[in-house]
Design a protein around this motif. Structure first.
Motif, PDB file in Angstrom:
ATOM      1  N   ARG A   1      53.155  48.653  46.367  1.00  0.00           N
ATOM      2  CA  ARG A   1      54.117  48.113  47.334  1.00  0.00           C
ATOM      3  C   ARG A   1      54.340  49.101  48.478  1.00  0.00           C
ATOM      4  O   ARG A   1      54.428  48.708  49.641  1.00  0.00           O
ATOM      5  CB  ARG A   1      55.441  47.815  46.639  1.00  0.00           C
TER       6      ARG A   1
ATOM      7  N   VAL B   1      43.825  44.470  37.772  1.00  0.00           N
ATOM      8  CA  VAL B   1      44.721  44.376  38.927  1.00  0.00           C
ATOM      9  C   VAL B   1      44.521  43.068  39.679  1.00  0.00           C
ATOM     10  O   VAL B   1      45.466  42.315  39.922  1.00  0.00           O
ATOM     11  CB  VAL B   1      44.510  45.577  39.872  1.00  0.00           C
ATOM     12  N   LEU B   2      43.285  42.780  40.051  1.00  0.00           N
ATOM     13  CA  LEU B   2      43.040  41.636  40.929  1.00  0.00           C
ATOM     14  C   LEU B   2      43.104  40.308  40.185  1.00  0.00           C
ATOM     15  O   LEU B   2      43.541  39.308  40.730  1.00  0.00           O
ATOM     16  CB  LEU B   2      41.664  41.758  41.582  1.00  0.00           C
ATOM     17  N   GLY B   3      42.639  40.318  38.944  1.00  0.00           N
ATOM     18  CA  GLY B   3      42.554  39.073  38.209  1.00  0.00           C
ATOM     19  C   GLY B   3      43.759  38.830  37.321  1.00  0.00           C
ATOM     20  O   GLY B   3      44.339  37.750  37.325  1.00  0.00           O
TER      21      GLY B   3
ATOM     22  N   LEU C   1      36.521  38.483  39.225  1.00  0.00           N
ATOM     23  CA  LEU C   1      36.683  39.741  39.958  1.00  0.00           C
ATOM     24  C   LEU C   1      36.629  40.913  38.983  1.00  0.00           C
ATOM     25  O   LEU C   1      37.292  40.894  37.944  1.00  0.00           O
ATOM     26  CB  LEU C   1      38.015  39.740  40.702  1.00  0.00           C
TER      27      LEU C   1
ATOM     28  N   PHE D   1      49.033  45.930  34.886  1.00  0.00           N
ATOM     29  CA  PHE D   1      48.811  47.365  35.065  1.00  0.00           C
ATOM     30  C   PHE D   1      50.142  48.065  34.917  1.00  0.00           C
ATOM     31  O   PHE D   1      51.192  47.417  34.949  1.00  0.00           O
ATOM     32  CB  PHE D   1      48.164  47.667  36.420  1.00  0.00           C
TER      33      PHE D   1
ATOM     34  N   ALA E   1      46.598  40.907  37.112  1.00  0.00           N
ATOM     35  CA  ALA E   1      47.861  41.510  37.553  1.00  0.00           C
ATOM     36  C   ALA E   1      48.555  42.227  36.395  1.00  0.00           C
ATOM     37  O   ALA E   1      49.761  42.128  36.208  1.00  0.00           O
ATOM     38  CB  ALA E   1      48.775  40.466  38.186  1.00  0.00           C
TER      39      ALA E   1
ATOM     40  N   ALA F   1      56.409  40.358  39.153  1.00  0.00           N
ATOM     41  CA  ALA F   1      54.984  40.611  38.939  1.00  0.00           C
ATOM     42  C   ALA F   1      54.296  40.811  40.275  1.00  0.00           C
ATOM     43  O   ALA F   1      54.659  40.201  41.279  1.00  0.00           O
ATOM     44  CB  ALA F   1      54.361  39.445  38.197  1.00  0.00           C
ATOM     45  N   TYR F   2      53.318  41.692  40.275  1.00  0.00           N
ATOM     46  CA  TYR F   2      52.518  41.922  41.473  1.00  0.00           C
ATOM     47  C   TYR F   2      51.480  40.810  41.538  1.00  0.00           C
ATOM     48  O   TYR F   2      50.811  40.536  40.547  1.00  0.00           O
ATOM     49  CB  TYR F   2      51.845  43.291  41.340  1.00  0.00           C
ATOM     50  N   PRO F   3      51.336  40.143  42.685  1.00  0.00           N
ATOM     51  CA  PRO F   3      50.439  38.990  42.708  1.00  0.00           C
ATOM     52  C   PRO F   3      48.967  39.378  42.535  1.00  0.00           C
ATOM     53  O   PRO F   3      48.516  40.393  43.058  1.00  0.00           O
ATOM     54  CB  PRO F   3      50.683  38.372  44.080  1.00  0.00           C
ATOM     55  N   SER F   4      48.240  38.583  41.792  1.00  0.00           N
ATOM     56  CA  SER F   4      46.801  38.808  41.644  1.00  0.00           C
ATOM     57  C   SER F   4      46.085  38.364  42.916  1.00  0.00           C
ATOM     58  O   SER F   4      46.646  37.669  43.767  1.00  0.00           O
ATOM     59  CB  SER F   4      46.276  38.007  40.464  1.00  0.00           C
ATOM     60  N   ALA F   5      44.833  38.781  43.031  1.00  0.00           N
ATOM     61  CA  ALA F   5      44.048  38.403  44.216  1.00  0.00           C
ATOM     62  C   ALA F   5      43.913  36.891  44.305  1.00  0.00           C
ATOM     63  O   ALA F   5      43.879  36.310  45.389  1.00  0.00           O
ATOM     64  CB  ALA F   5      42.673  39.056  44.164  1.00  0.00           C
TER      65      ALA F   5
ATOM     66  N   TYR G   1      36.994  34.126  42.333  1.00  0.00           N
ATOM     67  CA  TYR G   1      38.264  34.721  41.927  1.00  0.00           C
ATOM     68  C   TYR G   1      38.443  34.739  40.410  1.00  0.00           C
ATOM     69  O   TYR G   1      39.311  35.425  39.896  1.00  0.00           O
ATOM     70  CB  TYR G   1      39.430  33.984  42.592  1.00  0.00           C
TER      71      TYR G   1
END
Ligand code: SF4
Ligand code: SF4
Lengths: 713, 262
Positions: free
Chosen positions: A418, A403-405, A291, A409, A407, B187-191, A288
């Protein structure tokens, strides 16, 4: 005093080759330090890879849009290979002006080849120099493909080639003069067919002076060559020089062994050479932290190789619709920034905590978030890059980390994410409205689980897509296509409320975890339904269903609706009629409806489908198809791809407007397309210019209009 | 500092909702964490980032499906969660809901700050936070558009935007604050946050665990009865004037004139 010549020459030789060897070793060590690729992904099918490499080397297929440059570059490139031996010749001449290479020195075909390629190289480089001067003139500003390239580096390389070619020819002239004076004067004509005239200019000089000329010129040539070697060895980011070596491995290790551009379905998220499942609790924690690509140390070895190979030729920049409309993004500058970053922290991974992030941050080579999010993933850059740089994958890798790491954007994307999470479509509309598009059809659209018990009963599963379900234009296309299937007697069924977004917008925006959820859900539904043959009306759905669901266990025969319609027309199951004439022109003459066709990026460049929509349009009567200046593989993005549909476009001018203007330049009153996203974007653009009266229609709508004869629906 | 964030699992009302025969909202469809509750969660996350030793706990009262809201709260930064679920609770009014929540807060113990959304996305009474504060005997600051905790944690200060003025209010801790959607952008949660959320502890509790007498809650104990529910007819679709279309402003003003508004 003449002893100085060989001493200086040999010194240069030793320094030049040592530095080159040192640099090559450092390259290899550096590339090997890059992160792992998915096993086999860069080495499978070695035969095809070799063929691709040789084809691009010898046929320069990616330069086809600039034939003059292609020929000039081809000649220059080959002259570099052929003329390598003249370096040995010149070295020998430092010791003895009459030195000749053993065995071939007197071999006429070798002499002809050398002379031919010396002239060819000279001509080639003069053309290339002129092209660069013209194409980078200051008045072009951002419009130049060389804007932002390291021009001095390129000019230095060009000057080196020019000087080497001149020196080779001049030296040969002097050699001719020398041999005139020797015993074998008869062979001068044969061995120096195109340079003997230079020698004849030296008729009056003494033997000693001629020897002096040869020695000095040979030293000059050697110094020019080795100076180049020193400069490029000390400048690892000088792709304009290095591509002549690195392009070979870079093309060989391409993503697609057969040489197709690195487009279409994306590779899964890979960390440490392994595909990552973000929904698997067993995925180790440290994965994680890595990513996507956030730091230079996370670039794979092929990434590093490919970034270092970029020649800064700017072909990608020239075709990038984001750059053309004034955005911060240039694929060339993105590649250059990543390359400079990687090299500033070379050997990769050695920087530890001092390493700076690739995106954001204040390092001079950091990629700005504005640039990163401006990409529509249209693939024009990747398709045209002559040395096989895979821009779209770089963009996606960077976005995945953001995005994944991190967050981090654009906020609007959060809304789309969402909506996809909560309502399984990017519009955020309730799933129960998925069949609203069927209203108004005078037959019932078969729905799986309601009117159709099993897909075994029907020919096709029609995947409507979110645009078909929720967008006005998409709905009209869906209705037209269903009507055509109905008329042709093709049985089909739709999933209705069980359909969800394929996940394309999430994936192009880097949200691999959301894409994974949607894909897995869809595959479960499709496999449970026993889906085998799927027809789609959306280029993005096509790309995902056909090219990205394999790893989730979804293997289907997916056809685009234009392919199915073309087949139905050609099989005689649909008989196109004539489109009605457009309103009379100013002179009262009738006007044939004129149509131009927008190739959707995800149907054309990403999946190589250019013919089917044109087959359908070609079959429609009273329709004049006028292609845009950039069509087919050169088509220009409408602006919706890469998740851009859901983002504001605040910088520069609008992509959709630009493409609509290009369509308008054909004089066509109708823009036909084969993707609902193109239809939305271009439709908005022509609506903004209400005076134009241009309409945007899906190919299916035009076909139906010609059959139904009731005017354009 | 221990912060409890109250979160609620609600039907996806933005896309429409239906009522049951018993005059309650039909909660059988897919639900989600109330969007309004993302703001107190985000506020708690930011406090935890800014201050030392902050523990954020999400507390929900709701059916088993409310797991979904709990999971989301944990992804958005809560360190642990308590999920109170008991069939007897169904149909509770605001008073009973506040009672159960108060007991849960006492069960959690040593809570310094309770954060809630401005209202619940479904019933929207805004009563529960104040009733809860009253039951616990702590101050309630409602409608915070921004929030700050004094360094050292002695008091909380909020700003409340009202039509006429912006008020700055403070209260000593422990206190309850309801946070509006103006306070922050969740905030949008990260992976990674999603992954870590899977490992965070969730305590499932029922009324017996909390020592709540079941006769005090549920539809039977409701002190307010809903006489009838008549859904409003859907609003007629408005008229769209494309902003970049011809004479958009003229058309717009024309419409206003027609409606007698100018
Ligand atoms: S990435 Fe490719 S097309 Fe773009 S500048 Fe570099 S070499 Fe040229
Ligand atoms: S994919 Fe298209 S928009 Fe993105 S960098 Fe390449 S050319 Fe530009």
């Amino acid at each position: 005093m003449w002893y100085a010549l060989p001493v200086i020459g040999l010194l240069a030789t030793v320094v030049g080759w040592s530095l080159l060897a040192w640099r090559v070793t450092s390259y290899v060590r550096g590339f090997r330090a890059g992160a792992a690729e998915l096993p086999g992904s860069r080495t499978a099918r070695p035969g095809a890879r070799t063929a691709t490499m040789l084809r691009e080397f010898l046929a320069h297929t990616r330069l086809r849009r600039k034939p003059l440059v292609a020929v000039a570059h081809w000649l220059t490139m080959l002259s570099f290979l052929v003329l390598v031996l003249t370096l040995a010749q010149a070295t020998g001449q430092l010791f003895s002006p009459s030195f000749e290479l053993p065995v071939i020195g007197h071999f006429a075909p070798y002499a002809w080849l050398t002379e031919f390629f010396a002239w060819a190289g000279l001509l080639g480089i003069l053309v290339l120099i002129a092209v660069r001067l013209v194409a980078s003139r200051a008045s072009l500003g951002r419009g130049s493909r060389f804007f932002g390239s390291h021009q001095w580096r390129a000019r230095y390389v060009e000057a080196t080639i020019l000087l080497v070619c001149v020196a080779v020819l001049w030296l040969r002239g002097l050699e001719a003069a020398l041999s005139e004076r020797g015993a074998e004067s008869a062979s001068a004509e044969l061995l120096f067919p195109s340079t003997a005239w230079i020698g004849s200019l030296y008729g009056g000089v003494t033997d000693a002076a001629l020897d002096g000329w040869i020695g000095c010129l040979a030293l000059f040539k050697i110094l020019v060559s080795y100076a180049w070697m020193v400069v490029v060895s000390l400048t690892p980011t000088m792709g304009v020089a290095w591509h002549r070596f690195l392009a070979f491995p870079n093309l060989w290790f391409a993503k697609r062994p057969d040489g197709a551009p690195a487009l279409g379905g994306l590779e899964p998220l890979v960390v440490g050479g392994q595909a990552v499942d973000l929904n698997d609790p067993a995925t180790p924690d440290d994965v994680y932290e890595h990513l996507g690509v956030g730091y230079a140390a996370e670039l794979t070895w092929r990434d590093l190789l490919s970034l270092t190979t970029c020649t800064e030729c700017g072909r990608c920049q020239e075709v990038c619709p984001a750059w053309a409309t004034g955005k911060a993004l240039s694929p060339k500058l993105l590649v250059g920034a990543l390359r400079d970053h990687a090299w500033a922290e070379w050997p990769v991974g050695s920087m530890g905590d001092a390493a700076t992030p690739l995106v954001g941050g204040d390092a001079p080579w950091a990629v700005s978030p504005e640039a990163l999010w401006a990409c529509t993933t249209c693939g024009a850059c990747t398709a045209i890059c002559p040395v096989g740089v895979e821009h779209v994958d770089h963009v996606i890798d960077l976005r995945r980390r953001q995005v994944l790491g991190e967050a981090e954007f654009p906020a609007e994307l959060g809304g789309a994410f969402r909506n996809l999470e909560r309502r399984q479509n990017p519009w955020g509309l309730p799933g129960k409205k998925r069949l609203d598009w069927t209203a108004g059809l005078d037959f019932d659209v078969p729905v799986l689980g309601e009117t159709v018990a099993s897909l075994a009963e029907v020919d096709y599963l029609y995947w409507v897509g979110c645009a078909g379900a929720f967008d006005d234009r998409g709905q009209a296309t869906a209705r037209a296509f269903a009507e055509l299937l109905h008329r042709a007697g093709v049985s089909f069924a739709v999933l209705g409320t069980a359909e969800c977004c394929t996940g394309d917008p999430a994936r192009r925006a880097g949200n691999e975890s959301l894409f994974g959820d949607l894909a897995a859900g869809n595959v479960e539904v499709l496999n449970q339904a026993g889906a085998t043959k799927i027809v789609v009306t959306c280029a993005h759905c096509f790309n995902s269903l056909a090219g990205e669901y394999g790893p989730f266990g979804g293997h289907y025969e997916v056809v685009h609706h234009t392919e199915l319609l073309a087949d139905l027309v050609e099989a005689g199951r649909l008989t196109p009629g004539d489109l009605p004439d457009e309103p009379l022109d100013a002179h009262g003459r009738s006007v044939k409806p004129s149509v131009t066709y927008q190739d959707p990026c995800y149907l054309g460049r990403h999946n190589g489908k250019y013919a089917a929509p044109r087959r359908v349009l070609g079959a429609i009567g009273n329709l004049e198809l006028t292609e845009m200046a950039s069509a087919g593989p050169n088509s220009v993005c409408c602006g919706a791809g890469g998740g851009r549909m859901w983002l504001e476009e605040t910088e520069g001018t609008r992509l959709n407007q630009r493409r609509a203007d290009q369509a308008a330049a054909t004089g066509a009153g109708t823009i036909a397309t084969a993707c609902p996203f193109c239809a939305v974007m271009l439709g908005d653009a022509v609506a903004a210019d209400s005076g134009s009266g241009t309409q945007v229609k899906d190919v299916a709508q035009l076909l139906l209009a010609s059959i139904a004869g009731e005017g354009t629906p | 500092m221990k912060i409890v964030v109250l979160v609620k699992y609600v039907p996806d009302i933005e896309i429409g909702y239906e009522f049951t025969g018993q005059n309650t909202l039909d909660r059988s469809g897919a639900g989600l964490l109330s969007q309004l509750d993302e703001h107190p969660l985000e506020e708690a996350r930011q406090l935890a980032e800014a201050l030392d030793d902050v523990e954020v706990i999400a507390l929900t009262l709701g059916p088993d499906d409310a797991d979904e809201a709990v999971r989301r709260a944990l992804q958005m930064g809560a360190d642990a969660a308590f999920h109170v679920s008991d069939p007897a609770v169904a149909g509770s009014d605001a008073g009973a809901t506040a009672l159960v929540l108060a007991k849960a807060i006492t069960h959690i113990g040593d809570v310094d700050l309770i954060l809630t959304g401005a209202e619940s996305a479904d019933s929207g009474t805004r009563l529960v936070p104040v009733k809860l504060a009253a039951l616990l005997g702590i101050p309630a600051l409602t409608g915070a558009s921004s929030l700050a905790v004094q360094p050292g944690g002695g008091a909380v200060t909020i700003e409340r935007d009202e039509d006429a003025a912006t008020l700055t209010l403070s209260a000593p801790l422990p206190a309850l604050v309801s946070v509006t959607d103006k306070a922050n952008e969740p905030a949008y949660p990260s992976a990674k946050a999603v992954m870590l959320a899977r490992r965070k502890p969730v305590d499932e509790l029922d009324l017996a665990d909390l020592g709540v007498d079941a006769s005090l809650v549920g539809a039977g104990a409701a002190r307010v009865a809903v006489g009838s529910v008549t859904p409003n007819p859907p609003r007629a679709g408005g008229r769209k004037i494309p902003a970049d279309g011809p004479d958009a402003i003229g058309q717009f003003i024309g419409l206003l004139r027609e409606a007698g508004l100018v």
